[in-house]
Structure formats: C-alpha cells, structure tokens
Design an enzyme around this catalytic site. Structure first.
Site: not given
Length: 306
Positions: A60, A214
């Site tokens: 990320y 998600w």
C-alpha cells in the site's frame, strides 16, 4: 455515549481473533497528506468510534503506508495495545522502494511470506500481526510451503492468525486443508455482486468465518453525482429511497446492505475523513427490511427476482 456510533466487535472465526466490524482501511494513507501528529489524532478518533482493527498491506502507498502508520505509533506507542493489526503480502510491485523487483508478479514462497511479515512488523513498529493475509491467489502457490511459512510465523509469535484475500472458494479450501484460515477479504458492493452467488459467502457462512469486505461503496462510485453510468444511477436512486426512509446518509445504507448478510461481514473503510467513518459505524445499527434489501439488490442486478 451514542451507542449507534460505536462499532460492535465480533469473533471472526472459531478460535479466531475479535475484530471491530468496521475496519480502518489505510491503503490510501500515503495520499492523505497527514502529518505524523494528524495520523495519531486520526487513530484516536477512530478508536472513539469503536474502530479497533487496522487493515494494511506491504504494497500500500507504494510500500509506504505501513511506514507512515509506524511513524504515528512511534509518537503514540500506547495506541499499539488498542488496535488489532492486519496486513497482506504476496504481490511484488516494481517500485523505487524495491529495486530488486523487475516485473510485477505474485510470490507466495515461504521465504517471501516470512520476509514480508517481518518487514511489515518493522515498518509499523509493532511486535505482532493479529492477522496476515495472502493478498491475491498465486497460480504457483504451494499450499504445503505456505503452511510451513504460517507455522514458522505463528510459532515465533510474529503472527497470530492467517487468512486470504480475493480467493475463490476452491482456492480457500486448498489452503485451509493445510492450515486454519480465519477470513477471506473480498470485494462486495451494490456494484459488485458475484460473492453473493459464486459460493464465496456460502463457504464463509458454512465455516462460520466472517469475510472482510473491501470497496463496499463501489470505489466511491455510489456516492458520486458525476457518474453518467445508467446502472450506477439506478442503484443511487434506490439507495436514495431507502436512505430517505431510514433518514441516514447514502453511504450508511450501502454499508448496512453489506453488513446485513448472514455471513456477518466486516467492512473496510477507505477514507481519511472522520465523517465517512461515522457513516460507516452508523451502518452497524441499521436494519433494512427484506423489501428494502431486495429493492437494492434488484436495482444492482438490473432485474427482479425470479
């Protein structure tokens, strides 16, 4: 205290950890331009909403999000005991921060899983991950070798539990035949319905494993007035009708629709705005009628039930 603005907690699997149903997703952390102290304040405010679980991944923010979280935890180390930490591994990006990577690819080898987990611990400046996920299914994944990595990390006290992300039911079954898994993190929203019908959530419910969800807001498309997509607009109209009936924001209804599934999903946030976190937590206290739930499903599917 307004209990409708406190995320409840659930045990996510038999023998598994206890997480908040709303999970603080930090995949965009590097783009939020928050100072270290602002990151600390953000974490503290999330805790006030009962959000005690943090979702990360090594990749990320181009391998920077975990480091940015670590800077905040270094300033306020007392927060480490308040949160449960989740990370993912298994994808190698071409990045200035990983000069040895020459092609984006998957790597679920024992060596890479162990090294990734240890790198995540160092970056976040914590001693243990509560949960480590394999980020994507790898065509070359060797279930026995992966289980060896899991055993090593668990026995060394570096990772408490393991799971997967974006796995099909058969891929989940394969790895779970070698080592206990406690969740599958998958995409689900009114703009992405397959997990409802392809066996993904059926398997979670059969095993009493809560999935992590998600993109419950369709990557923000459900909230955007700018979209010209007729399918999205149809869902937005249906959301607006239910939101008016419940007198809550559109985002709250969209998340409540996901949370209502009997597999007891957890929903990841993706915003640095506290108002977005509050709307997500509010969804935990909303119950849609079956007619309301199916009005949204029909709008999303573009058809009525048979």
């Amino acid at each position: 205290m307004n209990t409708s603005l406190i995320s409840p907690r659930i045990q996510i699997a038999p023998g598994g950890p206890e997480f908040s149903r709303i999970v603080l997703g930090l995949w965009r952390l590097a783009s939020w331009q928050k100072t270290p102290q602002e990151r600390v304040s953000f974490l503290q405010e999330a805790l006030e909403l009962g959000i005690t679980t943090i979702d990360q991944a090594d990749i990320y923010g181009d391998y920077q999000s975990e480091r940015l979280l670590g800077e905040a935890l270094h300033i306020a180390p007392e927060l480490k005991k308040e949160f449960q930490f989740v990370s993912k591994c298994g994808i190698k990006l071409v990045s200035q921060h990983r000069s040895e990577h020459h092609l984006q690819h998957y790597d679920t080898s024992r060596q890479h899983i162990i090294a990734s987990a240890e790198n995540s611990l160092r970056a976040m400046q914590i001693d243990r991950l509560d949960l480590l996920l394999i980020h994507r299914p790898d065509p070359l994944m060797d279930a026995d070798e992966m289980a060896q990595a899991f055993h090593h990390l668990q026995q060394s006290g570096k990772v408490a539990h393991f799971g997967v992300s974006n796995f099909t039911p058969s891929q989940f079954d394969l790895l779970a035949s070698r080592f206990p898994l406690v969740t599958n993190q998958v995409e689900l929203s009114l703009l992405h319905l397959p997990p409802l019908h392809d066996g993904t959530l059926d398997l979670c419910q059969r095993l009493r494993i809560a999935p992590m969800i998600w993109s419950a807001l369709g990557g923000g498309a459900l909230l955007s007035d700018a979209t010209a997509n007729a399918d999205v607009q149809r869902v937005r109209v249906a959301l607006g009708q239910v939101a008016a009936e419940l007198q809550v924001p559109l985002a709250t209804v969209a998340i409540a629709w996901v949370l209502q599934h009997p597999s007891k999903p957890m929903v990841l946030t993706g915003s640095g705005r506290m108002s977005a976190l509050r709307e997500a937590v509010l969804a935990c206290s909303q119950t849609l009628s079956r007619e309301q739930w199916f009005s949204l499903w029909c709008a999303a599917a573009g058809k009525g039930v048979d």
